[in-house]
Design an enzyme around this catalytic site. Sequence first.
Site, PDB file in Angstrom:
ATOM      1  N   GLY A 178      32.680  24.819  34.557  1.00 42.75           N
ATOM      2  CA  GLY A 178      32.886  25.652  33.252  1.00 42.75           C
ATOM      3  C   GLY A 178      34.417  25.802  32.857  1.00 42.75           C
ATOM      4  O   GLY A 178      34.802  26.625  32.247  1.00 42.75           O
TER       5      GLY A 178
ATOM      6  N   ARG B 205      37.170  25.540  29.011  1.00 44.66           N
ATOM      7  CA  ARG B 205      37.905  26.427  28.251  1.00 44.66           C
ATOM      8  C   ARG B 205      37.383  27.961  28.962  1.00 44.66           C
ATOM      9  O   ARG B 205      37.059  28.000  29.957  1.00 44.66           O
ATOM     10  CB  ARG B 205      37.256  26.535  26.826  1.00 44.66           C
ATOM     11  CG  ARG B 205      35.783  26.957  26.886  1.00 44.66           C
ATOM     12  CD  ARG B 205      35.459  27.035  25.191  1.00 44.66           C
ATOM     13  NE  ARG B 205      33.939  27.301  25.231  1.00 44.66           N
ATOM     14  CZ  ARG B 205      33.240  27.503  24.077  1.00 44.66           C
ATOM     15  NH1 ARG B 205      33.902  27.765  23.007  1.00 44.66           N
ATOM     16  NH2 ARG B 205      32.067  27.939  24.299  1.00 44.66           N
TER      17      ARG B 205
ATOM     18  N   GLY C 250      53.310  19.377  34.222  1.00 41.55           N
ATOM     19  CA  GLY C 250      53.551  19.185  35.678  1.00 41.55           C
ATOM     20  C   GLY C 250      52.646  19.547  36.944  1.00 41.55           C
ATOM     21  O   GLY C 250      53.015  19.532  37.983  1.00 41.55           O
TER      22      GLY C 250
ATOM     23  N   VAL D   2      25.938  21.155  36.118  1.00 42.64           N
ATOM     24  CA  VAL D   2      25.403  22.016  37.349  1.00 42.64           C
ATOM     25  C   VAL D   2      24.120  22.015  37.617  1.00 42.64           C
ATOM     26  O   VAL D   2      23.786  22.245  38.848  1.00 42.64           O
ATOM     27  CB  VAL D   2      26.291  23.242  37.118  1.00 42.64           C
ATOM     28  CG1 VAL D   2      27.695  23.535  37.393  1.00 42.64           C
ATOM     29  CG2 VAL D   2      25.632  24.192  36.353  1.00 42.64           C
TER      30      VAL D   2
ATOM     31  N   SER E 210      28.350  38.993  37.392  1.00 46.34           N
ATOM     32  CA  SER E 210      28.572  39.833  36.449  1.00 46.34           C
ATOM     33  C   SER E 210      28.069  41.390  36.652  1.00 46.34           C
ATOM     34  O   SER E 210      27.278  41.439  37.495  1.00 46.34           O
ATOM     35  CB  SER E 210      27.721  39.687  35.294  1.00 46.34           C
ATOM     36  OG  SER E 210      27.652  40.579  34.088  1.00 46.34           O
TER      37      SER E 210
ATOM     38  N   TYR F  17      19.535  36.787  32.145  1.00 44.79           N
ATOM     39  CA  TYR F  17      21.034  36.573  32.450  1.00 44.79           C
ATOM     40  C   TYR F  17      21.357  37.754  33.498  1.00 44.79           C
ATOM     41  O   TYR F  17      21.815  37.188  34.668  1.00 44.79           O
ATOM     42  CB  TYR F  17      21.618  37.094  31.208  1.00 44.79           C
ATOM     43  CG  TYR F  17      23.171  37.013  31.596  1.00 44.79           C
ATOM     44  CD1 TYR F  17      24.009  35.816  31.557  1.00 44.79           C
ATOM     45  CD2 TYR F  17      24.018  38.214  31.749  1.00 44.79           C
ATOM     46  CE1 TYR F  17      25.283  35.770  31.885  1.00 44.79           C
ATOM     47  CE2 TYR F  17      25.562  38.006  31.960  1.00 44.79           C
ATOM     48  CZ  TYR F  17      26.071  36.928  31.956  1.00 44.79           C
ATOM     49  OH  TYR F  17      27.289  37.083  32.228  1.00 44.79           O
TER      50      TYR F  17
ATOM     51  N   ALA G 162      18.826  38.659  35.896  1.00 46.22           N
ATOM     52  CA  ALA G 162      18.240  38.074  37.198  1.00 46.22           C
ATOM     53  C   ALA G 162      19.042  37.230  37.686  1.00 46.22           C
ATOM     54  O   ALA G 162      19.305  37.210  39.029  1.00 46.22           O
ATOM     55  CB  ALA G 162      16.864  37.809  36.766  1.00 46.22           C
TER      56      ALA G 162
ATOM     57  N   LYS H 201      22.414  36.601  37.617  1.00 51.77           N
ATOM     58  CA  LYS H 201      23.627  37.168  38.132  1.00 51.77           C
ATOM     59  C   LYS H 201      23.381  37.829  39.452  1.00 51.77           C
ATOM     60  O   LYS H 201      24.126  37.873  40.192  1.00 51.77           O
ATOM     61  CB  LYS H 201      24.431  37.914  36.914  1.00 51.77           C
ATOM     62  CG  LYS H 201      24.879  37.096  35.781  1.00 51.77           C
ATOM     63  CD  LYS H 201      25.901  36.002  36.296  1.00 51.77           C
ATOM     64  CE  LYS H 201      26.435  35.257  35.149  1.00 51.77           C
ATOM     65  NZ  LYS H 201      27.468  34.127  35.696  1.00 51.77           N
TER      66      LYS H 201
ATOM     67  N   ILE I  27      34.254  40.240  28.924  1.00 54.93           N
ATOM     68  CA  ILE I  27      35.639  39.767  28.980  1.00 54.93           C
ATOM     69  C   ILE I  27      36.040  39.194  27.525  1.00 54.93           C
ATOM     70  O   ILE I  27      35.114  38.510  26.968  1.00 54.93           O
ATOM     71  CB  ILE I  27      35.766  38.443  30.083  1.00 54.93           C
ATOM     72  CG1 ILE I  27      35.578  39.270  31.410  1.00 54.93           C
ATOM     73  CG2 ILE I  27      37.324  37.970  29.963  1.00 54.93           C
ATOM     74  CD1 ILE I  27      36.502  40.174  31.693  1.00 54.93           C
TER      75      ILE I  27
END
Length: 254
Positions: A12, A15, A53, A63, A146, A159, A161, A163, A192
Amino acid sequence: MNSTKRVALVTGAARGLGFATAERLAQDGIGVALADINGEGAEDSAARLRNRGIDAHGYRLDVTDPASIGTAVAAVERDFGRLDILVNCAGILPRVNGRNPTVADMPLDLWNATIAVNLTGPMLMAQACVPAMRRGRFGRIITISSRSGRMRTFGNAHYSASKAGLFGLSRILAGEVGPDGITVNCIAPSRIDTELNRAMPGNEATLQAALKETPIGRIGQPEDIAAAVAYLASDAAGFVTGAILDVTGGSYMP
């Protein structure tokens, strides 16, 4: 090929949290493999780092697909000569017509897709990366979970479950690979400020609500999570395994 310094594979990473994590690990002299289902985005982000560099390469990686994972991991080992650190950042939070689905109206395909990316994906990634870590007698597996996997929220059971499942997966895996010098840990962030979250409907109201519940008085940034990853990836965290590191500004205190 660099066969001496450590190498991290970040999923992921085109970005958001993934890119910030790759950038932060590179500051510690770690070679970074940026992997994403958006292969062009991963390579573009890797090129941005190379222009500064930094030893970085981009890879397309799904995934949910063992063949895609195998191809990408083999390419990382070919390009860098080793693989020491896995950071599972890839994740999804699909909604139904812009709202959080309840269990009663959860589409099965939405549930299955979320579990496939958020929970099965990190398991498949570990399966593919652990052999290289065992050969090197060193490894770090760090998965972004999370706080929603540890607390009650309204809706989004798919979501939460997925996490929560990461905690159990990581603890079992930590016990299995600890004798090989590999640690396995989870990071549990609060909300976030990422591009993905900014694009979600009602984001401004959500951010204001998050501010009110956060004692630190600000919204978490990708760099906050990246710094936690850098610690868990370091030699200093060699005795930390099977742990959950809450990075929430105090909005969740177990």
